[in-house]
Structures are given as C-alpha cells and as structure tokens.
Design an enzyme around this catalytic site. Sequence first.
Site, PDB file in Angstrom:
ATOM      1  N   ARG A  89       0.839  -1.205   0.000  1.00 10.90           N
ATOM      2  CA  ARG A  89       0.000   0.000   0.000  1.00 10.90           C
ATOM      3  C   ARG A  89       0.874   1.255   0.000  1.00 10.90           C
ATOM      4  O   ARG A  89       0.409   2.333  -0.355  1.00 10.90           O
ATOM      5  CB  ARG A  89      -0.919   0.030   1.231  1.00 10.90           C
ATOM      6  N   SER A 100       8.585 -14.825  -7.134  1.00  9.92           N
ATOM      7  CA  SER A 100       7.408 -15.152  -7.934  1.00  9.92           C
ATOM      8  C   SER A 100       7.083 -16.636  -7.868  1.00  9.92           C
ATOM      9  O   SER A 100       7.940 -17.485  -8.133  1.00  9.92           O
ATOM     10  CB  SER A 100       7.644 -14.756  -9.398  1.00  9.92           C
ATOM     11  N   ARG A 170      -0.162 -22.678  -7.293  1.00 16.66           N
ATOM     12  CA  ARG A 170       0.032 -21.806  -6.126  1.00 16.66           C
ATOM     13  C   ARG A 170      -1.279 -21.256  -5.575  1.00 16.66           C
ATOM     14  O   ARG A 170      -1.306 -20.712  -4.463  1.00 16.66           O
ATOM     15  CB  ARG A 170       0.953 -20.647  -6.493  1.00 16.66           C
ATOM     16  N   ALA A 187      14.702   8.067   3.205  1.00 12.68           N
ATOM     17  CA  ALA A 187      14.348   8.314   4.604  1.00 12.68           C
ATOM     18  C   ALA A 187      12.952   8.911   4.747  1.00 12.68           C
ATOM     19  O   ALA A 187      12.224   8.588   5.689  1.00 12.68           O
ATOM     20  CB  ALA A 187      15.382   9.230   5.257  1.00 12.68           C
ATOM     21  N   ARG A 197       2.990   2.256  10.594  1.00 13.20           N
ATOM     22  CA  ARG A 197       3.155   0.825  10.853  1.00 13.20           C
ATOM     23  C   ARG A 197       3.883   0.518  12.159  1.00 13.20           C
ATOM     24  O   ARG A 197       4.323  -0.606  12.370  1.00 13.20           O
ATOM     25  CB  ARG A 197       3.893   0.181   9.670  1.00 13.20           C
TER      26      ARG A 197
END
Length: 243
Positions: A89, A100, A170, A187, A197
């Site tokens: 996000r 992958s 998968r 930064a 977070r």
Amino acid sequence: MTDDGAEMRFLDDVTVELVKHSASDTDVLWAARVSTAGEQSLEEVGTDPERSKGLINFLMRDRHGSPFEHNSMTFFVSAPIFVFREFHRHRVGWSYNEESGRYRELRPDFYVPGTERKLVQQGRPGKYVFVEGSPEQHKVVTEVMEASYRQSYAAYQEMLEAGIAREVARAVLPVGLFSSMYATCNARSLMHFLSLRTKSEQARVPSFPQREIEMVAEKMEAAWARLMPLTHAAFVASGRVAP
C-alpha cells in the site's frame, strides 16, 4: 519433510536485512543548503553533521521534506504474504521486487504466531484493542494453522507432480506462506511507513498496525537509526510525523 525433500518450517518472526545503502545525516544537510548556498552547498558533502543537527531538527519540525529524499536504502524482507499485501500500500518513494510463484517452486515456510502475540480482539472497529490469548487459544491457533498449512502445501505438491503449472498450483497456498522481496526507499518514505506501521507512545498521531507488519517496521527502523541517527532522533522528537 515434504515430498520434494524440503523441510516444512513454522516461523514466528520475520527477517529484515539492510543489503545496500547510501544514506547519512550529511545527505540531508547539503540537499537543504543548496536553496541558500547554491554551488557552495557542495562544501557540506563531507561536513560533520553533529555541527548542523539544529538544521535537521528545523527541517523536520517545519516539515521541509524534500532534503530527506536524497538517500537510498535497500532491504531484504522475508515475511508472510499478508504482510506484503499491507506493505505494498506504500507506493510513493518505494520500489519492490518480490519472489514469484510463477517462476519458482515456493518453499514450505509458514507463519504461526508466537506465544507473545496477542490473539483476542475486543471492541468495535475503530475502538478495538487486542489482549492476550489463553494457553488453550494459543494451542488452537498453532494446531489449526499447522494442519491447514500441511494440507494446502500437500495439495500444491500434488498438482506440481501432476504437471500443473506453478502459477496455477500456487492458488491453494495461504497468505500465511512466507515470501521474500527487496524494498528500496529513502528516509522520507521510510518515515511515512514508520508513522503508520509502528505503535509508539511518542507518536503525535496514534497508529494501530497489525503486529506482523510492525515487526518488519521495527527492524527497518533500527537499521535506519544506525545510518542516520540525527534524522531518526529528529523524527522521534517531532512526534514521529513524516516531513
């Protein structure tokens, strides 16, 4: 062991490694001073940032953000897929490359919360808190997750052995499967990530991250704080608000 000899692992922690960087407090100084010193700002490239930490604090406090972008850090991250879905996000100032499942057989590494992970949600959305789970609840989580992981990975292996393409097989794998990626940021973008977070009493604006992505964020912050200690200190002093 799985059919192909890979050992199934149940992990309760994430991996974060700083693999490459060009980042220091000095980078902030010369980037900021070009606005007033022009070409003379080149003289700041090798200066001692301790003499100018007041400038870094000023830039952070008044949210002059662009000088914090002239640096780069690349992290290797190994974490559950559901962590990456939240991580991605964050798009401004970030670059990602993830392993992958189309091109490689995915390893049987799965996330199971450790005993310190709070399991029970109380309250309504926007006002809920997480509290400790009982030993019985932790037992249920561990046993159910491990059984589900074993079943889904066995189904994945069964399809691969039948010649089914990896990108199709998968689909049965859960978001608790570990994936890995390289994530590159500066930064300023990292501070924005950390402001959302991590949960801290020093934060001016409270955040309520899922614990597993906070584990990643904490390891990233520790590495960044060693590279740019004055910038990190200014970030904390400003209430953990990204400039």
